[in-house]
Design a protein around this motif. Structure first.
Motif, PDB file in Angstrom:
ATOM      1  N   ASP A   1       2.917 -37.700 -13.320  1.00  0.00           N
ATOM      2  CA  ASP A   1       3.780 -36.524 -13.418  1.00  0.00           C
ATOM      3  C   ASP A   1       4.016 -36.179 -14.890  1.00  0.00           C
ATOM      4  OD1 ASP A   1       5.699 -34.565 -13.239  1.00  0.00           O
ATOM      5  OD2 ASP A   1       7.253 -35.863 -12.412  1.00  0.00           O
ATOM      6  N   SER A   2       3.448 -35.057 -15.322  1.00  0.00           N
ATOM      7  CA  SER A   2       3.651 -34.603 -16.706  1.00  0.00           C
ATOM      8  C   SER A   2       4.599 -33.422 -16.781  1.00  0.00           C
ATOM      9  CB  SER A   2       2.305 -34.226 -17.339  1.00  0.00           C
ATOM     10  OG  SER A   2       1.683 -33.160 -16.630  1.00  0.00           O
ATOM     11  N   SER A   3       5.250 -33.079 -15.676  1.00  0.00           N
ATOM     12  CA  SER A   3       6.148 -31.926 -15.667  1.00  0.00           C
ATOM     13  C   SER A   3       7.463 -32.246 -16.372  1.00  0.00           C
ATOM     14  CB  SER A   3       6.427 -31.473 -14.227  1.00  0.00           C
ATOM     15  OG  SER A   3       7.158 -32.452 -13.508  1.00  0.00           O
ATOM     16  N   VAL A   4       8.045 -31.206 -16.969  1.00  0.00           N
ATOM     17  CA  VAL A   4       9.331 -31.315 -17.654  1.00  0.00           C
ATOM     18  C   VAL A   4      10.265 -30.294 -17.014  1.00  0.00           C
ATOM     19  CG1 VAL A   4      10.553 -31.152 -19.851  1.00  0.00           C
ATOM     20  CG2 VAL A   4       8.175 -31.972 -19.797  1.00  0.00           C
ATOM     21  N   PRO A   5      11.315 -30.721 -16.317  1.00  0.00           N
ATOM     22  CA  PRO A   5      12.186 -29.772 -15.618  1.00  0.00           C
ATOM     23  C   PRO A   5      12.690 -28.654 -16.536  1.00  0.00           C
ATOM     24  CG  PRO A   5      12.744 -32.020 -15.007  1.00  0.00           C
ATOM     25  CD  PRO A   5      11.743 -32.124 -16.126  1.00  0.00           C
ATOM     26  N   GLY A   6      12.513 -27.415 -16.085  1.00  0.00           N
ATOM     27  CA  GLY A   6      13.008 -26.270 -16.844  1.00  0.00           C
ATOM     28  C   GLY A   6      12.098 -25.816 -17.962  1.00  0.00           C
TER      29      GLY A   6
ATOM     30  N   ASP B   1       8.724 -42.085 -20.560  1.00  0.00           N
ATOM     31  CA  ASP B   1       8.523 -43.531 -20.709  1.00  0.00           C
ATOM     32  C   ASP B   1       8.269 -44.199 -19.358  1.00  0.00           C
ATOM     33  OD1 ASP B   1       8.876 -43.283 -23.420  1.00  0.00           O
ATOM     34  OD2 ASP B   1      10.942 -44.031 -23.429  1.00  0.00           O
ATOM     35  N   GLU B   2       9.055 -43.825 -18.351  1.00  0.00           N
ATOM     36  CA  GLU B   2       8.891 -44.457 -17.045  1.00  0.00           C
ATOM     37  C   GLU B   2       7.557 -44.098 -16.396  1.00  0.00           C
ATOM     38  OE1 GLU B   2      11.952 -41.039 -16.461  1.00  0.00           O
ATOM     39  OE2 GLU B   2      11.397 -42.497 -18.013  1.00  0.00           O
ATOM     40  N   THR B   3       7.071 -42.901 -16.697  1.00  0.00           N
ATOM     41  CA  THR B   3       5.757 -42.494 -16.172  1.00  0.00           C
ATOM     42  C   THR B   3       4.646 -43.288 -16.838  1.00  0.00           C
ATOM     43  OG1 THR B   3       6.578 -40.264 -15.714  1.00  0.00           O
ATOM     44  CG2 THR B   3       4.193 -40.556 -15.831  1.00  0.00           C
TER      45      THR B   3
END
Length: 241
Positions: free
Chosen positions: A100-105, A113-115
């Protein structure tokens, strides 16, 4: 030998054609002898629950499938019907990890880091088995300013992780709505074409938003023999009754 297809950027709900394009692409893929199907982001266009309901039905397939979100997706709605935002396929002779490389907003990409920790863990499970890493956002500039300004931020973080896993054979992304073959971190980088539309370079158009809806949807057909990745890009010519 592993043969798998990659589609990207269906943007379900963005237009009436989004559903029909996705339906016909998936119908075509079901005629192929594939080991897996990948979908690299922007599943929905407005991240609405009803868009994911439609997408879940359209993308349903009996073969192994991994899906990651894009900048048009929303994690909570995505996860309700499409599963976790980080997904891994563990085939007999190949691992495929979609992160998941998406950034909300926001429309740019970033691997949190968790990804990266999740990706490191997946890649560490079978160091003797080749692997591919995928996500929505390309980690390099593609020569399309409209796309380049919202590419993956801090790609060196990904490059550093990949350097610790020499069994990774390539990187697969979407987001750009155009078929691209390049290199990243010393590895093949393949950007899948878009289902909903095609993004053009400034050699092909002077439009500020260089997107064509007249070209057919397309997909990437990957053939991996355990050492070398060969990718064919195929359009799907739409049929209307």
């Amino acid at each position: 030998m592993a043969i798998f297809a990659q589609i990207s950027d269906t943007h379900i709900g963005g237009s009436d054609e989004s559903v029909e394009r996705t339906r016909q692409v998936m119908e075509h893929l079901r005629t192929l002898r594939l080991d897996a199907v990948l979908v690299t982001g922007d599943i929905a266009d407005h991240a609405l629950p009803e868009e994911y309901t439609i997408a879940e039905e359209l993308l349903r397939d009996e073969r192994p499938m991994a899906i990651c979100p894009g900048n048009h997706d929303a994690v909570p709605e995505f996860e309700k019907l499409l599963g976790p935002t980080n997904q891994a396929l563990r085939l007999d002779d190949l691992t495929i990890a979609l992160a998941d490389s998406s950034v909300p907003g926001h429309h740019h990409g970033y691997l949190a880091d968790e990804t990266l920790s999740w990706l490191d863990e997946v890649l560490s499970e079978r160091p003797d088995v080749p692997a591919f890493v995928g996500m929505h956002h390309p980690p390099i500039e593609l020569g399309i300013p409209y796309v380049d300004q919202i590419r993956l931020r801090e790609p060196e973080r990904l490059a550093d992780l990949l350097s610790r896993h020499p069994h990774v054979a390539g990187v697969l992304t979407g987001h750009a709505h155009t078929a691209v073959s390049a290199r990243f971190a010393g590895l093949p980088l393949v950007v899948a074409p878009g289902v909903i539309s095609t993004c053009l370079t400034n050699v092909e158009t002077e439009a500020e938003i260089p997107v064509s809806y007249d070209l057919p949807p397309a997909y990437a057909l990957h053939i991996f023999d355990g050492r070398q990745l060969v990718t064919h890009f195929r359009p799907v010519f739409l049929k209307y009754s």
